[in-house]
Scaffold this motif. Sequence first.
Motif, PDB file in Angstrom:
ATOM      1  N   ASP A  34       0.833  -1.210   0.000  1.00 33.89           N
ATOM      2  CA  ASP A  34       0.000   0.000   0.000  1.00 33.89           C
ATOM      3  C   ASP A  34       0.868   1.260   0.000  1.00 33.89           C
ATOM      4  N   VAL A  37       2.242   1.639  -3.541  1.00 35.38           N
ATOM      5  CA  VAL A  37       1.191   2.040  -4.482  1.00 35.38           C
ATOM      6  C   VAL A  37       0.812   3.502  -4.258  1.00 35.38           C
ATOM      7  N   GLN A  75      -3.716  -3.727  -9.766  1.00 33.57           N
ATOM      8  CA  GLN A  75      -3.462  -2.287  -9.887  1.00 33.57           C
ATOM      9  C   GLN A  75      -2.158  -2.001 -10.624  1.00 33.57           C
TER      10      GLN A  75
END
Length: 310
Positions: A34, A37, A75
Amino acid sequence: MSLPTPLTGVVPPVCTPLTPDNEVDTASLARLVDHLVEGGVDGLFVLGSSSEAAYLPDRHRRTVVDTVVRHVAGQLPVLAGAIDMTALRVLDHATAARAAGADGIVVTAPFYTRTHPAEIARHYQVVAERAGLPLFAYDLPVSVHSKLGADLVLELAERSVLAGLKDSSGDEGGLRKVLLGRTREGLDSFTVLTGSELTVDSAFAMGADGVVPGLGNVDPHGYVRLARLCRAGDWQGARAEQDRLTALFGIVDVGDPTRIGPSSSGLGAFKAALHLRGVIDCPVTADPQLPLTEDEVLRIGKHLAAAGLL
């Protein structure tokens, strides 16, 4: 997801958070993903040198790939290191990476065994034919004791054996030869990534597509800014950002070389920094690496503060 050709931008080699008893800390690994990203990176590379792949048993390697691919949920593209001594062993890791849903694999030359360049070429040919995933060569002569020459890399690219190159050789002249050869041969889809945290601006200026920075775990935003400045042609701004990151890279040298090895110092520094930044729960590195001292960790904290990260 399918890999863009070429793959561009910032593709950090994701550290592997561990518990105090050397199991994979999947919750911390998900938070690290996370963090990357949110930092704006363009892809992820698991099970490379910064991931401590050399220290991880196969079950840990599978856990890492499964966790990251599942958490990133399409993603970003995920490359997985399929690093082992010879082709048939590499293919076992490639099979696991494909089953987990990785988008490509990264493979060094054979090591431990003594090989001829023709056997290195055969190594990549065998893996490419059977892996079922795009194959990136990992030029890492400091660890595998074989330098991937520009002519060999370009030949394998022309034959569509290789989808790209991660150049961690430190040979900037060799990198330039690959980039010039790519242009000369019209290999526009062949990805060339530098593995050097300290010369990213130079690599982009030569025509590299991106960077795989271990320090990008600690400061992904900084490397994303650097890549964007380079793409915009703002070389003065890029140099300033590169200089800031170079100063931050000093964390890898805080470990006392009379007490611990460079792996313990460098990987320990990345993990200590991630722990200080609240990203991972535990900064432990895999056995038999030795931990940093309290004073060394305090020095890492000073580097982070100077870089505006604490």
